[in-house]
Write a protein that holds these residues in place. Structure first.
Motif, PDB file in Angstrom:
ATOM      1  N   ILE A   1       0.970  13.317  -1.663  1.00  0.00           N
ATOM      2  CA  ILE A   1       1.852  12.411  -2.404  1.00  0.00           C
ATOM      3  C   ILE A   1       1.828  11.056  -1.698  1.00  0.00           C
ATOM      4  O   ILE A   1       2.094  10.982  -0.497  1.00  0.00           O
ATOM      5  CB  ILE A   1       3.308  12.935  -2.434  1.00  0.00           C
ATOM      6  N   ALA A   2       1.483  10.008  -2.427  1.00  0.00           N
ATOM      7  CA  ALA A   2       1.525   8.652  -1.868  1.00  0.00           C
ATOM      8  C   ALA A   2       2.477   7.801  -2.711  1.00  0.00           C
ATOM      9  O   ALA A   2       2.381   7.789  -3.939  1.00  0.00           O
ATOM     10  CB  ALA A   2       0.124   8.030  -1.865  1.00  0.00           C
TER      11      ALA A   2
ATOM     12  N   GLN B   1       0.838  -1.200   0.000  1.00  0.00           N
ATOM     13  CA  GLN B   1       0.000   0.000   0.000  1.00  0.00           C
ATOM     14  C   GLN B   1       0.874   1.251   0.000  1.00  0.00           C
ATOM     15  O   GLN B   1       1.714   1.421   0.884  1.00  0.00           O
ATOM     16  CB  GLN B   1      -0.901  -0.004   1.248  1.00  0.00           C
ATOM     17  N   PRO B   2       0.709   2.166  -0.960  1.00  0.00           N
ATOM     18  CA  PRO B   2       1.440   3.437  -0.902  1.00  0.00           C
ATOM     19  C   PRO B   2       1.031   4.221   0.348  1.00  0.00           C
ATOM     20  O   PRO B   2      -0.101   4.093   0.833  1.00  0.00           O
ATOM     21  CB  PRO B   2       0.991   4.162  -2.176  1.00  0.00           C
TER      22      PRO B   2
ATOM     23  N   ALA C   1      11.709   5.810  -2.777  1.00  0.00           N
ATOM     24  CA  ALA C   1      10.521   4.969  -2.975  1.00  0.00           C
ATOM     25  C   ALA C   1      10.720   4.119  -4.227  1.00  0.00           C
ATOM     26  O   ALA C   1      11.557   4.430  -5.090  1.00  0.00           O
ATOM     27  CB  ALA C   1       9.272   5.840  -3.123  1.00  0.00           C
ATOM     28  N   ILE C   2       9.947   3.071  -4.331  1.00  0.00           N
ATOM     29  CA  ILE C   2      10.012   2.208  -5.508  1.00  0.00           C
ATOM     30  C   ILE C   2       9.677   3.034  -6.757  1.00  0.00           C
ATOM     31  O   ILE C   2       8.659   3.735  -6.794  1.00  0.00           O
ATOM     32  CB  ILE C   2       9.031   1.023  -5.371  1.00  0.00           C
ATOM     33  N   GLY C   3      10.554   2.982  -7.746  1.00  0.00           N
ATOM     34  CA  GLY C   3      10.325   3.688  -8.996  1.00  0.00           C
ATOM     35  C   GLY C   3      10.623   5.169  -8.959  1.00  0.00           C
ATOM     36  O   GLY C   3      10.407   5.872  -9.941  1.00  0.00           O
TER      37      GLY C   3
ATOM     38  N   HIS D   1      13.715  17.276  -3.471  1.00  0.00           N
ATOM     39  CA  HIS D   1      12.680  17.390  -4.490  1.00  0.00           C
ATOM     40  C   HIS D   1      11.466  18.131  -3.913  1.00  0.00           C
ATOM     41  O   HIS D   1      11.260  18.151  -2.697  1.00  0.00           O
ATOM     42  CB  HIS D   1      12.276  16.006  -5.007  1.00  0.00           C
ATOM     43  N   PRO D   2      10.649  18.742  -4.771  1.00  0.00           N
ATOM     44  CA  PRO D   2       9.493  19.501  -4.291  1.00  0.00           C
ATOM     45  C   PRO D   2       8.467  18.597  -3.611  1.00  0.00           C
ATOM     46  O   PRO D   2       8.296  17.431  -3.975  1.00  0.00           O
ATOM     47  CB  PRO D   2       8.907  20.117  -5.569  1.00  0.00           C
TER      48      PRO D   2
END
Length: 595
Positions: free
Chosen positions: A397-398, A386-387, A456-458, A505-506
């Motif tokens: 942002i998830a 689950q994000p 995070a992944i990706g 990052h923003p």
């Protein structure tokens, strides 16, 4: 741009906290709880915040000299005037009495002339409802009552009441005492009681420090951090709050102004590690009780944070206050309680581990039933893919965060240790399976081209929280992968001054402008882990310079100016200092839960 520091001292007794400026003004004091409205809050609004000060009649011409009585939370402020010099000693009583700790809602000020005949002026104007409620005053024989709140605030003093009522000057030619109470008043001799409470409180803190396990590495800073951390625990329930204040901005004009007077589950592992590192088990056990109490209310998930009384609804609202140095909005409550933050389950499991594997705890079931371990494992399994909002609580942002998977891994590791200690083979198998799943997800965060774990992944972005892949033992500190990962984080997130940004990052509010102090302490720990101990010492010593004049740390630091920003004092930062000093002193390479 000049350097900004919070020129205030902290007092408290585990029932309330107060911040005192170098001009003797009480800039912040909330009653009856840490998260109540302020009764003095000029920190956020000079007009609506009331006042409690003991200033020279001619006004302050230079900051006072402020210091703690050694190894205590008893604060002294010395003021120099044209007429002479005087000292204000401020403290919140705390000492053992009748087989428990006496910690009343009582703030005591002792005012004594040191030289000459200084003329002073005392102002005492508490307010209610975050400055919206002006209290009425009632003069009695030897005290002033302030009415309008649920309970009476009373100022008992041997200063002529007329001088306080009218805020008139008078000559300080003998020691004076002011005892401010909420609820139960002082009904005992003023002067002898204040002196007895002062001696008892100073003795309590010095005994507490003596019972603290602290190595020889930078003892003075560690002691001050330990004392600050201790009084951020709300002893009534065991909760530890993130900071004393609300709405001090992370950077000027950033609108990142948050209420930190709550208990974050993400802080659990670090806080308990700090108390364990300094050998204070009473605080550990109280915090365990708080967590266990929270767990009985959990239905589908743990929240990222809870109120100090266990409240789960912490609705965020904005107040019509000027804000610190004009920074708005001023917020109370924190909507992060609604976020999905899945590292909390691993945090709880790692926190509970000592109950089952440390022989000093003989009855874990009394504090935290085994069912809590099983429930946290179930929640790790449910949320594995689950994000979430992540450690930094992104509002819109998830992602599938590396840090979350690190605590899935660490929590499963801890649960496996618990299962082994009690001989539960089914729990051990389940924990092992989840541990392997978390490890697979962690490796999906690895960018082989750059040789670094991303946030995070990706995701292409880096995050200082991944430093803990090293400090928590997921990566072998002696491995090339660990050393290269740390080097990549240094390149992207570290400033020339050795401070660390959380990320570059923003997010929902733009790009972070200030560095986050605990990340720099994590970096120091990682340096010690990978064998760069000499560098760890150098970087640690740099970080101590970002404390204020009393050794108190903020949440954030502007790398260019060295300015303090964010809520203050920040328990998280003091936890970081304690744990980094311990790691250096012992040259540890793995925390105790990794087996």
């Amino acid at each position: 741009m000049t350097k900004h520091t919070y020129d205030m001292g902290l007092v408290g007794n585990c029932a309330f906290l107060g911040l005192i400026g170098t001009d003797t003004a009480v800039r912040w004091l909330c009653w009856p709880r840490f998260d109540s409205s302020f009764v003095f809050g000029s920190l956020l609004d000079e007009d609506k915040g009331g006042e409690y000060s003991i200033r020279p009649a001619a006004g302050i011409t230079a900051p006072g000299r402020q210091y703690y009585q050694p190894n205590t939370n008893v604060l002294c402020t010395e003021i120099e005037t044209e007429d002479g010099r005087y000292r204000v000693t401020d403290f919140a009583p705390r000492f053992p009495q009748y087989e428990r700790y006496y910690k009343p809602l009582m703030f005591i000020r002792k005012v004594e002339p040191l030289s000459g005949a200084p003329r002073i002026r005392v102002a005492c104007r508490p307010v209610g409802k975050y400055g919206e409620l002006a209290l009425t005053r009632r003069r009695s024989s030897n005290h002033i009552a302030f009415l309008g709140l649920e309970e009476e605030i009373r100022l008992t003093t041997n200063i002529p009441l007329t001088y306080i009522f009218d805020e008139e000057d008078f000559v300080l030619n003998e020691t004076k005492y002011l005892v401010l109470t909420y609820g139960a008043p002082l009904e005992a001799p003023l002067e002898s009681t204040a002196e007895r409470f002062l001696l008892g409180t100073a003795a309590y803190w010095r005994d507490w420090v003596k019972s603290t396990s602290i190595g020889s590495f930078h003892q003075e800073q560690v002691i001050r951090s330990a004392l600050a951390l201790k009084i951020h625990q709300y002893e009534d329930t065991g909760a530890v709050i993130a900071a004393t204040t609300t709405s001090l901005p992370e950077a000027p004009g950033s609108t990142r102004n948050w209420d930190y007077r709550f208990c974050w589950m993400r802080d659990t592992y670090y806080i308990l590690t700090a108390f364990n590192n300094i050998g204070h088990f009473e605080e550990l056990e109280r915090y365990f009780h708080f967590i266990a109490n929270i767990s009985t209310k959990v239905k589908d998930k743990f929240q990222p944070l809870y109120g100090i009384g266990g409240a789960s609804e912490l609705t965020e609202t904005e107040l019509p206050l000027a804000g610190y140095l004009g920074n708005q909005p001023v917020r109370i409550g924190n909507d992060a309680y609604t976020h999905i933050q899945n590292d909390v389950y691993g945090q709880v499991l790692v926190a509970l581990l000592p109950l089952y594997v440390d022989s000093r705890f003989r009855d874990p079931e009394r504090v935290a039933p085994l069912g809590l371990v099983e429930e946290c494992l179930r929640l790790i399994e449910t949320t594995m893919d689950q994000p979430d909002a992540g450690l930094w609580e992104f509002r819109h942002i998830a992602q599938k965060h590396c840090y979350t998977y690190l605590f899935h891994w660490a929590g499963s590791h801890a649960a496996r240790r618990v299962a082994q200690s009690i001989g539960d083979t089914a729990m051990e198998a389940r924990a092992t399976r989840l541990l392997n799943m978390a490890q697979e997800r962690l490796e999906e965060c690895f960018n082989a081209e750059r040789g670094v774990y991303t946030n995070a992944i990706g995701s292409p972005h880096l995050d200082a929280s991944t430093i803990q892949l090293i400090t928590m033992g997921y990566l072998d500190p002696s491995s090339e992968r660990a050393k290269h990962h740390l080097a990549e984080l240094e390149k992207e997130l570290m400033t020339p001054e050795g401070l660390f940004y959380r990320y570059r990052h923003p997010d929902d509010f733009g790009t972070p402008e200030t560095t986050f102090l605990i990340c720099s302490f994590w970096y120091v720990e990682a340096l010690a882990c990978v064998g760069r101990v000499d560098e760890a010492v150098v970087e640690f010593e740099k970080l101590t310079k970002y404390a204020n004049h009393l050794g108190l740390l903020s949440e954030d630091v502007d790398a260019k100016t060295g300015s303090q920003w964010g809520n203050f004092p920040q328990a998280y930062s003091h936890v970081g200092l304690v744990n980094a000093a311990y790691r250096i002193a012992h040259r540890l390479d793995k925390p105790s839960f990794v087996g």
